[in-house]
Design an enzyme around this catalytic site. Sequence first.
Site, PDB file in Angstrom:
ATOM      1  N   GLU A 149      42.832   5.366  89.122  1.00 38.40           N
ATOM      2  CA  GLU A 149      42.798   5.868  90.497  1.00 38.40           C
ATOM      3  C   GLU A 149      43.132   7.346  90.577  1.00 38.40           C
ATOM      4  O   GLU A 149      42.669   8.032  91.481  1.00 38.40           O
ATOM      5  CB  GLU A 149      43.772   5.062  91.362  1.00 38.40           C
ATOM      6  N   TYR A 184      56.071   0.292  90.090  1.00 38.81           N
ATOM      7  CA  TYR A 184      55.054   0.487  91.144  1.00 38.81           C
ATOM      8  C   TYR A 184      55.684   0.487  92.532  1.00 38.81           C
ATOM      9  O   TYR A 184      56.397  -0.443  92.902  1.00 38.81           O
ATOM     10  CB  TYR A 184      54.012  -0.630  91.032  1.00 38.81           C
ATOM     11  N   ASP A 244      45.016   1.083  91.041  1.00 39.10           N
ATOM     12  CA  ASP A 244      46.252   0.417  91.450  1.00 39.10           C
ATOM     13  C   ASP A 244      46.018  -1.077  91.645  1.00 39.10           C
ATOM     14  O   ASP A 244      45.005  -1.492  92.230  1.00 39.10           O
ATOM     15  CB  ASP A 244      46.786   1.019  92.753  1.00 39.10           C
TER      16      ASP A 244
END
Length: 723
Positions: free
Chosen positions: A9, A309, A105
């Site tokens: 990403e 994350y 992601d």
Amino acid sequence: MGKTLVLTEKPSVARDIARVLGCKGKGEGCIMGQQYIITWALGHLVTLADPEAYDDRYKRWDMKDLPMLPEKMKLVIIKQSAKQFRNVHVLMKRDDVDNIVIATDAGREGELVARWIMAKAACKKPAKRLWISSQTDKAIREGFANLRPATEYDNLFHSAQARAEADWLVGINVTRALTCKFNAQLSAGRVQTPTLALIVKREEEIEKFIPKDYYSVRAYFDGFSGIYRDPKGNTRFSDPNFADKILGETKGSKGTIVSLQKDFKFKAPPAAYDLTELQRDANKKYGYSAKQTLSIMQSLYEYHKVLTYPRTDSRYIPQDVVPTLNERLKAVAFGPYRDAAWKLLRGKINTKYIVNDAKVTDHHAIIPTEESPDEQKMSREEKNIYDLVVRRFLAVLSEPYEYDEVKLTVRVGKHDFYARGTAVRSPGWKALYQNFTEDEEDDNPDDTAQNLPNLQQGQTVNVRDVRVLNGKTRPPARYTEATLLTAMENPTGQVEDKALRAVLASTSGLGTPATRADIIEKLFDNFSIERNGKEIRPTAKGRQLIRIVPEELRSAELTAKWEQRLQNISQGKENKQKFIGEMRTYATKLVGEVAKSEAVYHHENATKEKCPDCGKFLLEVNGKKGKMLVCPDRECGYRKGLSQTTNARCPNCMKRMELRGEGEKRLFVCKCGYREKLSDFNKRHEDAGAGKYDVANYMKKQEKEQKNDAYNPFADLLKKWNE
């Protein structure tokens, strides 16, 4: 043997993966290796097309052209990142590329990013999915060793696509309808509108609130105090004469402890952080906005690789992460965390409060990775957020806080005074917060805990003093970003249906952890809300918007219904096309409601200054950095800065000053009354050792911030519809 193309990403993630996979060759928009080619998106490279892409008549905003219901939604390449899309497209078409690894992601939006790029590039090569929760080398290696077929995530993509298309159909149609109907720059959406409704409702409650005087009676004994309670348990009284009567009958007397109860209590540690809880605490402790906290977290996750994350709504970890806890503890065993970390490493780690497989969704809670940080490379803001996460991580692995709670009643004559206190047995997890202030609200502020001396039931105590305390009932507090995030996470008060309440409780509420910050920023940017210190207030525009927008859009109920169905789509229980078909009908209904509306919109912030471009009277608004004049005409878009809050400090009181005016007439003004011409400010800083280059740089930075603040929601309206 063919090559594998890995699509990430962001470039920073691509560099991490390339390093782990041994790819070192530079290519056009990629990093080359013998087996792998690593490329990247820049967030979204592809998005849903603007209305103009379907028909030229949509270039004009006209009510008669609504609703806009394309037969098939088109994808377009985002102009700002078109070059990188071409790079990715060329790589996907290479003859020596046999398959794709989707490494965006791991979540609904990440899936959408990759699938739309592949769809626009017409890439039909076999694909696998990398699904990881941290960017450490170890996590990347393990992720590539356990790649899954991308087809297993098809339903997640269908869910994301359904959300995006539904938001386009509803959001763009209602926004155009409102703007055309009321000739004002108005926007609405299924998340931003009920969020605004929360703020407007709170402001109305504050305005309607009538404060009332109340009185309480507190007696001061030998080393402690107690609050008077009547036989019904009341501690506040509206009649001052009654309070004075209690004072007269108890002052100068002696009391007897008629009851004393001592109970062992313990308080479990708080759960680990998800993004929303972290944003709340960062706003309370440091005043960071939700968007700022997310940005800092992204840096700690992607660049420093010291936290997992960030865009997660889970506060637990699964059982399979437990074997890594020792390494994570060793990584944080330095500085202020050293003693706590080694204490856990030497003993038995308590996982009771952090492990819960059933409550882990796409990603587990935010916790430290197995890598220690290089603090010299971290900004102050990054250190602050890292500190919050590490302390919470150590706390949730620690033992409960144990204490004895003492409750007692002192009878003075025929009147009872109540007191309670605590005696710590074991600080447990609270030892990590000894120098921190807690923002805990007491159920009864009149009944505060205190350190009690050694007391016995039946003991006689002296009444040293008795006081009547006067107070006023308070209205509900205005939202801060911290409390607004809480309300967005749990907006069940807007929903009457029990089943839909349950859906909101089981999902993420209004928006997702990843999108709430942008929703709040969007409301600031379109001048529907404004800041007053930490407080958030609706503007006149925001209040009117809630009054004229279709009623269904004001409630979180719509989001609850959508989330319920989007979950079903992601689980393969519902067809995406059926859902989108119903959204087309729904958009038509909402446009009809706006068209038939008899409401009137007034620009209450209009000035007497005319727009130099179109002649309409300009509106005065409070931007994030200061006051501005903006044109109410959507097609004109003229705006001019009146003042901006700067980082320049007043030499008298050291507070930040405002910069007012234009050109050579610009003037620094402070609330304390200090005023200084910009030219004098520049000279003063040059004399103090800052060169002309430094001063010029500073002014350029201020001007850039002001331009960024001059956000036109209609210029950005159709770029990306994330709720």
